[in-house]
Design a protein around this motif. Structure first.
Motif, PDB file in Angstrom:
ATOM      1  N   ARG A  81     -26.238  -4.868 -47.279  1.00 15.44           N
ATOM      2  CA  ARG A  81     -24.798  -4.980 -47.002  1.00 15.44           C
ATOM      3  C   ARG A  81     -24.455  -4.358 -45.651  1.00 15.44           C
ATOM      4  N   SER A  82     -25.005  -3.183 -45.382  1.00 13.87           N
ATOM      5  CA  SER A  82     -24.739  -2.510 -44.111  1.00 13.87           C
ATOM      6  C   SER A  82     -25.266  -3.326 -42.931  1.00 13.87           C
ATOM      7  N   LYS A  83     -26.416  -3.975 -43.148  1.00 13.41           N
ATOM      8  CA  LYS A  83     -27.025  -4.757 -42.070  1.00 13.41           C
ATOM      9  C   LYS A  83     -26.149  -5.939 -41.678  1.00 13.41           C
ATOM     10  N   VAL A  84     -25.653  -6.714 -42.655  1.00 14.58           N
ATOM     11  CA  VAL A  84     -24.847  -7.887 -42.305  1.00 14.58           C
ATOM     12  C   VAL A  84     -23.483  -7.469 -41.763  1.00 14.58           C
ATOM     13  N   THR A  85     -22.960  -6.328 -42.248  1.00 20.76           N
ATOM     14  CA  THR A  85     -21.696  -5.839 -41.710  1.00 20.76           C
ATOM     15  C   THR A  85     -21.850  -5.477 -40.244  1.00 20.76           C
ATOM     16  N   LEU A  86     -22.918  -4.759 -39.919  1.00 20.31           N
ATOM     17  CA  LEU A  86     -23.170  -4.402 -38.525  1.00 20.31           C
ATOM     18  C   LEU A  86     -23.415  -5.640 -37.675  1.00 20.31           C
ATOM     19  N   GLU A  87     -24.173  -6.601 -38.208  1.00 15.44           N
ATOM     20  CA  GLU A  87     -24.454  -7.815 -37.440  1.00 15.44           C
ATOM     21  C   GLU A  87     -23.176  -8.590 -37.139  1.00 15.44           C
ATOM     22  N   GLY A  88     -22.224  -8.577 -38.085  1.00 18.97           N
ATOM     23  CA  GLY A  88     -20.943  -9.228 -37.836  1.00 18.97           C
ATOM     24  C   GLY A  88     -20.162  -8.540 -36.742  1.00 18.97           C
ATOM     25  N   LEU A  89     -20.134  -7.214 -36.769  1.00 17.37           N
ATOM     26  CA  LEU A  89     -19.470  -6.450 -35.712  1.00 17.37           C
ATOM     27  C   LEU A  89     -20.135  -6.698 -34.369  1.00 17.37           C
ATOM     28  N   ARG A  90     -21.464  -6.679 -34.369  1.00 17.50           N
ATOM     29  CA  ARG A  90     -22.215  -6.850 -33.127  1.00 17.50           C
ATOM     30  C   ARG A  90     -22.018  -8.253 -32.558  1.00 17.50           C
ATOM     31  N   ALA A  91     -22.058  -9.267 -33.416  1.00 17.91           N
ATOM     32  CA  ALA A  91     -21.861 -10.638 -32.944  1.00 17.91           C
ATOM     33  C   ALA A  91     -20.462 -10.821 -32.363  1.00 17.91           C
ATOM     34  N   THR A  92     -19.458 -10.215 -33.006  1.00 14.90           N
ATOM     35  CA  THR A  92     -18.088 -10.307 -32.504  1.00 14.90           C
ATOM     36  C   THR A  92     -17.990  -9.721 -31.104  1.00 14.90           C
ATOM     37  N   LEU A  93     -18.611  -8.585 -30.907  1.00 13.62           N
ATOM     38  CA  LEU A  93     -18.615  -7.945 -29.591  1.00 13.62           C
ATOM     39  C   LEU A  93     -19.384  -8.772 -28.572  1.00 13.62           C
ATOM     40  N   MET A  94     -20.592  -9.183 -28.931  1.00 15.64           N
ATOM     41  CA  MET A  94     -21.462  -9.895 -27.989  1.00 15.64           C
ATOM     42  C   MET A  94     -20.847 -11.218 -27.555  1.00 15.64           C
ATOM     43  N   ARG A  95     -20.207 -11.909 -28.476  1.00 16.94           N
ATOM     44  CA  ARG A  95     -19.589 -13.184 -28.137  1.00 16.94           C
ATOM     45  C   ARG A  95     -18.519 -13.008 -27.073  1.00 16.94           C
ATOM     46  N   ALA A  96     -17.716 -11.956 -27.223  1.00 18.24           N
ATOM     47  CA  ALA A  96     -16.644 -11.722 -26.255  1.00 18.24           C
ATOM     48  C   ALA A  96     -17.204 -11.250 -24.912  1.00 18.24           C
ATOM     49  N   GLU A 338     -21.295  -5.698 -16.034  1.00 22.31           N
ATOM     50  CA  GLU A 338     -22.407  -6.677 -15.991  1.00 22.31           C
ATOM     51  C   GLU A 338     -23.686  -6.091 -16.582  1.00 22.31           C
ATOM     52  N   ILE A 339     -23.535  -5.449 -17.736  1.00 24.72           N
ATOM     53  CA  ILE A 339     -24.693  -4.896 -18.432  1.00 24.72           C
ATOM     54  C   ILE A 339     -25.537  -6.043 -18.983  1.00 24.72           C
ATOM     55  N   PRO A 340     -26.832  -6.057 -18.730  1.00 23.37           N
ATOM     56  CA  PRO A 340     -27.675  -7.167 -19.211  1.00 23.37           C
ATOM     57  C   PRO A 340     -27.596  -7.339 -20.726  1.00 23.37           C
ATOM     58  N   LYS A 341     -27.619  -8.579 -21.148  1.00 27.19           N
ATOM     59  CA  LYS A 341     -27.518  -8.894 -22.567  1.00 27.19           C
ATOM     60  C   LYS A 341     -28.628  -8.228 -23.380  1.00 27.19           C
ATOM     61  N   LYS A 342     -29.828  -8.226 -22.841  1.00 26.34           N
ATOM     62  CA  LYS A 342     -30.950  -7.666 -23.599  1.00 26.34           C
ATOM     63  C   LYS A 342     -30.772  -6.176 -23.839  1.00 26.34           C
ATOM     64  N   ARG A 343     -30.051  -5.513 -22.927  1.00 27.19           N
ATOM     65  CA  ARG A 343     -29.837  -4.076 -23.109  1.00 27.19           C
ATOM     66  C   ARG A 343     -28.879  -3.807 -24.271  1.00 27.19           C
ATOM     67  N   ILE A 344     -27.841  -4.603 -24.382  1.00 25.77           N
ATOM     68  CA  ILE A 344     -26.898  -4.448 -25.493  1.00 25.77           C
ATOM     69  C   ILE A 344     -27.560  -4.840 -26.810  1.00 25.77           C
ATOM     70  N   LYS A 345     -28.399  -5.894 -26.760  1.00 30.63           N
ATOM     71  CA  LYS A 345     -29.077  -6.342 -27.971  1.00 30.63           C
ATOM     72  C   LYS A 345     -29.991  -5.267 -28.553  1.00 30.63           C
ATOM     73  N   LYS A 346     -30.534  -4.428 -27.678  1.00 32.05           N
ATOM     74  CA  LYS A 346     -31.490  -3.426 -28.124  1.00 32.05           C
ATOM     75  C   LYS A 346     -30.847  -2.195 -28.758  1.00 32.05           C
ATOM     76  N   LEU A 347     -29.532  -2.100 -28.667  1.00 36.31           N
ATOM     77  CA  LEU A 347     -28.862  -0.940 -29.244  1.00 36.31           C
ATOM     78  C   LEU A 347     -29.118  -0.857 -30.747  1.00 36.31           C
ATOM     79  N   THR A 348     -29.386   0.327 -31.235  1.00 37.73           N
ATOM     80  CA  THR A 348     -29.589   0.536 -32.671  1.00 37.73           C
ATOM     81  C   THR A 348     -28.226   0.639 -33.362  1.00 37.73           C
ATOM     82  N   ARG A 349     -28.269   0.682 -34.706  1.00 37.75           N
ATOM     83  CA  ARG A 349     -27.034   0.857 -35.466  1.00 37.75           C
ATOM     84  C   ARG A 349     -26.320   2.138 -35.026  1.00 37.75           C
ATOM     85  N   ARG A 350     -27.092   3.194 -34.855  1.00 32.93           N
ATOM     86  CA  ARG A 350     -26.508   4.469 -34.419  1.00 32.93           C
ATOM     87  C   ARG A 350     -25.886   4.332 -33.032  1.00 32.93           C
TER      88      ARG A 350
END
Length: 452
Positions: A81-96, A338-350
């Protein structure tokens, strides 16, 4: 760069970082074609949400019964549950942050706020992201009636406004269970989603609409259905028109949603909300009449309504009348850096909690948790308190420390607020700063960057 190009980027997008439109034609072009950024950052579905919710409930029940291995199963289910919740938050941010169509993303968030659902419980929390992706995102440029139907009858909305507990008092199930009507969905549908709180409706209209809606239910194995056994029998008269659910069932609800979507009060309410959000409340008198006309003349077409907004000179007046919400502020900051996408993708939950979501909470906005069904406030005063301003400054210092070795603050200033904009005091302060971190933070914390 022309004034209109700047206004296009800042008022209708997320600023000059990455891709940005430079004219009304380019803004409207973003609404045509595929939604590439949504395809890139996938989120969970309603079916996924239902399965996860069921697994957590089952594991909790097993734990209460003391069954062997129950704790491990409960921990596994809550991690999922925590994983999909975080992924939803992360996708919302990354899309914008990484979209090439920022006006489209701004509209997705505008309509998600218009049809606000707060993650007030574990079930609704799992359903918010599927609602945005399934009901809001595909319908922001077509007929409002399609968007209205998809959003109002979405599982997240039905749970949030307690429609699952609304049963016709005289229905088969209502008589057996002595359960009655819940007016939440009916009231918000009229007061917030369509006609507006000061429009011409009565309490009887609310009650009749609540009775009309009683058959609408969400069943995990079947989706949103019309359940005749709990629908209030007979016909209902709402806003002067009669709808016969005995004969039409779900089609009577669809007919009402189509009818209310085309009322002049709805056109006026939607136009006013769009103007208030993008331009400012003081532009209502100048901008809304043409938008109402376009909306009604096109049968409630949203793209025609946006076009009517963008064709008026008042929509292109000088910047600075609106304060960015915390989400807009963080997104525009990450875009301009202009932070690279791969850098944001690598962020942990913390990392996400420390770097994005907790700072946003300090600024006054917890993503997917608006204070009520009327969504987040538009007034500048709501976002400019001493505490929330301190949250913005703290985030500016935090992000500046992360990127200080890669950014020239003087170049950043031009991208962040636009060439030749900003006070001479700000420009001098950035150039005279003792170090890069301080200069970058000063740009991000400046009044010019916080306004749009």
């Amino acid at each position: 760069m022309s004034d209109r190009a700047l206004i296009s980027a800042f008022r209708y997008g997320y600023g000059l970082g990455r891709a940005h439109a430079t004219s009304s034609d380019e803004l409207l072009a973003e609404l045509r074609g595929g939604d590439k950024i949504a395809d890139e950052f996938k989120t969970h579905t309603v079916e996924d949400a239902v399965e996860i919710y069921r697994n957590v409930r089952a594991a909790n029940k097993e734990l209460s019964q003391g069954l062997d291995g129950a704790k491990e199963r409960r921990d596994q289910a809550t991690r999922a549950r925590s994983k999909v919740t975080l992924e939803g938050l992360r996708a919302t941010l990354m899309r914008a942050v990484y979209t090439d169509a920022p006006f489209r993303e701004r509209l997705v968030h505008f309509w998600a706020d218009h049809f606000s659902v707060s993650a007030k419980g574990p079930r609704t929390r799992l359903l918010v992201v599927p609602m945005i992706d399934g009901a809001i995102r595909p319908n922001i440029s077509g007929k409002f009636s399609d968007l209205l139907r998809a959003a109002v009858l979405d599982p997240a909305m039905l749970f949030y406004l307690d429609q699952q507990n609304s049963i016709g008092p005289n229905s088969v199930i209502g008589k057996r269970r002595s359960r009655g009507l819940n007016e939440n969905l009916a009231r918000e549908l009229i007061e917030l989603h369509t006609m507006g709180v000061n429009s011409a409706y009565t309490q009887n209209d609310i009650r009749e609409l609540a009775e009309l809606l009683t058959g609408i239910q969400f069943l995990p194995e079947r989706g949103v259905i019309y359940k005749k056994r709990q629908s209030e029998p007979g016909s209902e008269t709402v806003l002067g028109k009669t709808y016969d659910t005995d004969r039409q069932g779900r089609k009577a609800v669809d007919a009402f949603l189509e009818d209310i979507s085309l009322r002049p009060e709805t056109a006026r309410h939607l136009a006013a909300k769009l103007v208030t959000h993008f331009v400012g409340e003081d532009a209502l008198e100048a901008l809304t009449p043409k938008m109402e006309e376009a909306y009604l003349g096109s049968g409630g077409n949203l793209s025609a309504t946006y076009r009517a907004l963008l064709q008026q000179d008042e929509a292109w007046r000088s910047l600075g009348s609106k304060i960015k919400t915390p989400f807009e502020y963080v997104v525009s900051g990450l875009r301009v850096l202009e932070i690279p996408k791969k850098r944001i993708k690598k962020l942990t939950r913390r990392d996400y909690r420390r770097f994005i979501f907790q700072p946003m909470q300090l600024m006054g906005q917890s993503l997917f948790e608006p204070p009520g069904p009327d969504g987040w406030p538009e007034e500048a005063e709501a976002w400019m308190t001493p505490a929330t301003l301190a949250g913005r400054l703290q985030w500016a210092m935090q992000v500046a420390d992360e990127v200080k070795t890669q950014i020239d603050p003087r170049e950043l200033l031009g991208r962040a607020i636009g060439p030749d904009r900003g006070s001479s005091a700000l420009r001098f302060a950035v150039q005279a700063s003792e170090n890069k971190q301080e200069a970058i933070a000063m740009v991000l914390a400046s009044p010019e960057f916080n306004r749009r």
